[in-house]
Enzyme design. Structure first.
Site: not given
Length: 500
Positions: A232, A396, A400, A429, A433
């Site tokens: 990832c 901001h 991950h 949501h 992922n």
């Protein structure tokens, strides 16, 4: 005995520039000292100007008197300053800009609700009742909604993934996002100098970069990099690689970076609980970005890359095995997310920000941190060093979203409130992922909300197998607005959710 040959490699351009600068600087300094010596020894009596009976020299401050009485020294100082400024601009690396990016949004008929996931598990007829119940519990507390996207085979009556379906997933995501970013940036494929594709667990032959070169007919001398096995965190790593290639290039160039993960061939059908977790949280996603080192693009680029950092903690056995691909006791291959993953992420995030902090934090925060470290040393650990306030450095955060627990752990370590972790929580949501591409879905969320303004700093933070941590620090060059291809455009009004 054979003697080793001396290193005959030619010095690079940076080394040559450094040597020539030192020659010019010290040559000027030596000339200055020589002229001063000659001037002082050959002119023992100097003429002085008198104004109203007062020596002008006596009216000048002592530190400035040497400039008045020795103009050669002044001219030499100006020349040294000019050389230093010239060297700074010549030796500084090219700026790197993000022209634009495009996130892939799959077909609506691939939306994977809780009910669709449950029906898929039942149709496979390959999971025990205990495993089904375990996955049900994981899904319900994972933070995923009912509009994430799954591969097409999940919705078939006889669900079974093949190599062809994996290629179909990769092509659909990559080609769609690339076409979109090429259209947005007005860049012809023939102008692309560097192509980087990262896909952690799908590495066919020919490579995915070759697939793109063939489809878009890229030029024959394009530099291609195919990254795999990095998990990832590879999205951040691939941007860092593109930036390094462009910074060291002697000419203006464009780099296309494609970040994707295919999950067709990575579904796990065994009963090992650490491996079953991946079935519940990973979903389809892809992003394409266009990077350049062209200074003239500053007026049209979205962001400039200010800092990048990669740290690798694979020397630690616990970190190395925190997320691991292996076979279970029945020979089924899966990706194991162990219980060590969350504490390892927190531990090495702290190590990572120790390096990143001095580069990005204001002096006030650095001073507080240094004071806390000294105090901790003097009290022999009774007082712990503080975590600096990174909200003073960034506006901001794109973290991950490895999972709900990962977001919560990062929030605790960095002391971030719900408003700052909102892009990560809402992206998990809405899209699940999607692996390394998800930080750009978070950036798209901020874009759709219109929150990124010119001058704002954005921190992208990624974690990957190995265990790796990567950071990208961006500076916005314009105000972001919601674009028609933004993946959030049809649902942004429903976010953020009141409860998650």
């Amino acid at each position: 005995k054979n003697k080793s040959k001396p290193n005959s490699a030619k010095p690079d351009m940076k080394s040559i520039l450094n040597f020539k600068f030192l020659q010019a600087f010290f040559g000027t300094l030596l000339l200055t000292l020589t002229l001063l010596f000659v001037e002082r020894t050959s002119s023992p009596v100097q003429s002085s100007l008198i104004w109203n009976g007062v020596l002008i020299e006596s009216l000048i401050n002592p530190p400035l008197r040497i400039i008045y009485t020795h103009p050669t020294f002044l001219l030499s100082c100006i020349w040294c300053l000019f050389l230093s400024i010239l060297y700074y601009y010549i030796s500084s690396p090219n700026p790197v800009f993000l022209l634009d990016f495009s996130c892939f949004k799959p077909n609506p008929n691939q939306k994977c609700s809780y009910k669709a996931s449950e029906l898929f598990v039942l149709r496979t007829n390959r999971f025990s009742e205990e495993s089904q119940e375990f996955m049900r519990k994981i899904y319900l507390k994972s933070g995923l909604g009912d509009e994430t996207y799954a591969p097409k085979f999940v919705f078939q009556s006889n669900p079974k993934a093949h190599l062809e379906s994996a290629f179909d997933e990769a092509q659909e995501g990559m080609f769609s996002s690339i076409n979109s970013v090429l259209s947005k940036t007005n860049i012809d494929p023939s102008r692309i100098d560097c192509l980087i594709v990262t896909c952690g667990s799908f590495s066919p032959m020919p490579s995915l970069t070759s697939l793109i070169v063939n489809h878009f007919k890229l030029k024959s001398d394009v530099k291609t990099y195919n990254l795999s096995g990095m998990g990832c965190g590879s999205g951040v790593i691939s941007i860092d690689l593109a930036a390094n290639v462009l910074k060291k290039s002697k000419k203006i160039g464009y780099a296309l970076v494609v970040i994707i993960e295919t999950i067709n061939l990575n579904w796990y059908y065994g009963d090992s609980r650490p491996m079953l977790v991946t079935n519940c949280i990973f979903r389809v996603g892809c992003v394409a970005t266009m990077i350049t080192n062209d200074p003239s693009c500053r007026r049209v680029a979205k962001m400039e890359l200010v800092h990048s950092l990669r740290t690798h903690h694979g020397a630690n056995d616990r970190a190395y095995k925190a997320a691991f691909q292996e076979e279970d006791d029945k020979g089924c291959t899966g990706f194991s997310l162990t219980k060590d993953l969350i504490p390892v992420a927190g531990m090495f995030l702290r190590e990572h920000i120790k390096i990143l902090g001095p580069r990005v934090l204001p002096l006030s925060q650095l001073g507080l941190y240094v004071y806390s470290v000294i105090r901790s040393t003097m009290t022999r650990g009774a007082s712990k060093p503080i975590v600096p306030d990174f909200t003073k450095a960034f506006d901001h955060f794109c973290i991950h979203t490895g999972g709900k627990a990962v977001i919560e752990q990062v929030g605790r370590v960095l002391r971030l409130g719900e408003e700052l972790t909102e892009p990560a929580r809402m992206s998990l949501h809405r899209f699940g992922n999607t692996s390394s591409s998800l930080v750009f879905y978070e950036l798209a969320y901020l874009e759709a909300k219109g929150r990124v303004k010119k001058g704002d700093r954005v921190w992208m933070l990624g974690f990957g197998t190995g265990f790796k941590v990567g950071s990208l620090v961006w500076k916005a060059l314009l105000d972001f607005g919601n674009e028609k291809d933004n993946p959030w455009s049809d649902c942004i009004d429903r976010y953020p959710l009141k409860s998650w």
